[in-house]
Scaffold this active site. Structure first.
Site, short mmCIF file in Angstrom:
data_model
loop_
_atom_site.label_atom_id
_atom_site.label_comp_id
_atom_site.label_asym_id
_atom_site.label_seq_id
_atom_site.Cartn_x
_atom_site.Cartn_y
_atom_site.Cartn_z
N ASN A 1 0.84 -1.20 0.00
CA ASN A 1 0.00 0.00 0.00
C ASN A 1 0.87 1.23 0.00
OD1 ASN A 1 -0.59 0.97 3.36
ND2 ASN A 1 0.71 -0.78 2.82
N SER B 1 8.07 1.58 4.44
CA SER B 1 7.61 0.35 3.79
C SER B 1 6.13 0.09 4.00
CB SER B 1 8.41 -0.85 4.32
OG SER B 1 9.77 -0.74 3.98
N LYS B 2 5.52 0.84 4.90
CA LYS B 2 4.08 0.72 5.19
C LYS B 2 3.66 -0.74 5.32
CE LYS B 2 2.99 5.21 3.14
NZ LYS B 2 4.38 5.62 2.78
N ARG B 3 4.41 -1.52 6.11
CA ARG B 3 4.11 -2.93 6.28
C ARG B 3 2.88 -3.10 7.16
NH1 ARG B 3 6.79 -3.12 2.15
NH2 ARG B 3 8.61 -4.45 1.91
#
Lengths: 302, 302
Positions: free
Chosen positions: A100, B97-99
């Site tokens: 995302n 990284s928006k994990r």
């Protein structure tokens, strides 16, 4: 389009099932670890053994990116090889990475994971919708251009998933229903010859009827259904995620197949025995789900 | 704790700024591309040049994982080297990284990105909250155990971000306010000696006053503020993300620094000239933000 290829394989194998590829080093049987191979070599041997064991039973595998990232760049190289190997074995690859971001960054993720010229070249990618619909557009554009597909997180089965998915949007709907409507509408642009869209949803229901409700909004979208086996759900729980044609969902099991060997009393630790257990678990899942579907949907198309 | 190290560096350099490391191949100046180096070598040369150019001006850099994933396992290897090089130069690394995932999978991402024994060993990681607070817990546990930090997506500046972030939760709050309250409360477990928590938030305000409102809920949490420069926001727009001590926010610019050379009429294409432009852009950002903060917060602590 991969959505049509997926449906073809589901029909051929009578199996709307997907096996997760989650390499957790501490859980791998010793036969892969104490062999003189390097860690990446061992991971690849394990993953290709799993793929060989299930290739005739399921239409798809689902490598979980997090468990490859743990091993750094070497793990990512193994991931790339696992995707290629699964393709060689005729399997569809669901790339569970829950990516995302917005704009060019989302476009970069979409290219990396889905593009035929990209390093991974998966068939489906899971994506996370918190940033809103404009953040999903680059993923949809790429999926469309490449003939690939997506599973948008709509509802997961962990207890806290309700916090955001049941919040109420400006349109007066719960976020999960609003997302379901969005997936259905945007998915109309990517409907294959079998009548299903390449844009699907991750749907892990937490109460009876929830999957049915979402099914009504997303009639021709595939659901990726987590939680079969190890996470507690059984065959009866997943039937409502399907349509009457017996299509429309792909049920995943990871740990229940990959790490069941520890529950087998006579397990002596050989690769052959491990592969036999993996195969038997995949077969048991296929049989349980297929017979449950036959019971629920006698008119199903396979 | 990295939050204290970050604050120390902000004070020393009088710079609450972070430079994005977004390697978009098509935008890289030719001096990195037509040199006989392999692509990964070229990317590393470019990234280390950028780091050298800004190391004295900013406390932190923010490699954007998507732009490394585009290059596959080789790109991830470069990413690992970029993090190490930034650390050698005394910089804090914000791993954008928006994990997001649940349980063991979230734990695997947290290990991969934040653990000192992991392959990346970043200082801060951005995480996406759609799956709810139990999905964030493994990231928080890892950050706490490793002395690292997080930036939880609370509000981004893209138009569609309001779709979910302004939905109303069961508690009657907007998702963004509810998330802000959660970040503040959970962040209390990770407050450093400087009084700020290692658990921060990504806050890209879309209307005047929004950052101020979120600031009131997250008094001692750092904001990672995107959108300076290329995305349209200027120094005056970001002042409200800070506290009166001039701390509490880290303002990011990526394209406005990395790819400004195309706007420079006399650019002749040498590495030296490119690095000078990158440095000048970073200095201009630092000066603009620092002087704006001095104007707004005459009592600031640096």
């Amino acid at each position: 389009m991969v959505i049509d290829a997926l449906i073809q394989k589901i029909k051929e194998k009578k199996s709307p099932c997907v096996v997760g590829i989650d390499p957790e080093w501490s859980k791998l049987p010793d036969c892969y670890k104490n062999t003189g191979l390097t860690k990446p070599e061992a991971l690849l041997q394990w993953a290709t053994d799993v793929i060989d064991s299930v290739a005739e039973i399921v239409p798809a595998v689902k490598p979980q990116m997090a468990f490859f990232e743990v091993f750094g760049a070497e793990g990512i190289a193994v991931h790339e090889k696992v995707v290629r190997y699964a393709h060689e074995k005729g399997l569809i690859v669901v790339d569970d990475s829950k990516r995302n971001d917005i704009g060019n960054t989302a476009k970069a993720y979409a290219f990396a994971h889905l593009a035929k010229d990209g390093p991974i070249n998966s068939d489906f990618l899971t994506v996370s919708p918190f940033l809103g619909t404009d953040s999903l557009q680059p993923f949809i554009d790429t999926a469309k251009a490449e003939g690939k597909g997506l599973f948008v997180l709509v509802k997961t089965s962990n207890p806290s998933s309700v916090e955001i998915s049941e919040a109420v949007t400006a349109s007066g709907e719960k976020v999960r229903d609003w997302l379901a409507g969005y997936v259905n509408t945007i998915g109309e642009e990517c409907v294959g010859v079998e009548g299903y869209s390449a844009i699907g949803a991750v749907v892990g229901a937490t109460y009876p009827g929830e999957a049915e409700d979402l099914r009504k909004i997303m009639k021709n979208n595939f659901f990726l259904v987590p939680g079969y086996g190890a996470q507690g759900g059984g065959a009866a729980d997943v039937a409502s995620s399907f349509n009457e044609d017996g299509l429309g969902a792909l049920v995943n099991s990871s740990r229940g197949i990959l790490y069941h060997h520890v529950n087998v009393p006579g397990f002596e630790g050989s690769r052959e025995q491990y592969c036999a257990i993996v195969k038997a678990q995949a077969e048991a899942m296929q049989k349980a789900i297929y017979s449950e579907l036959k019971k629920h949907y006698p008119e199903m198309v396979y």
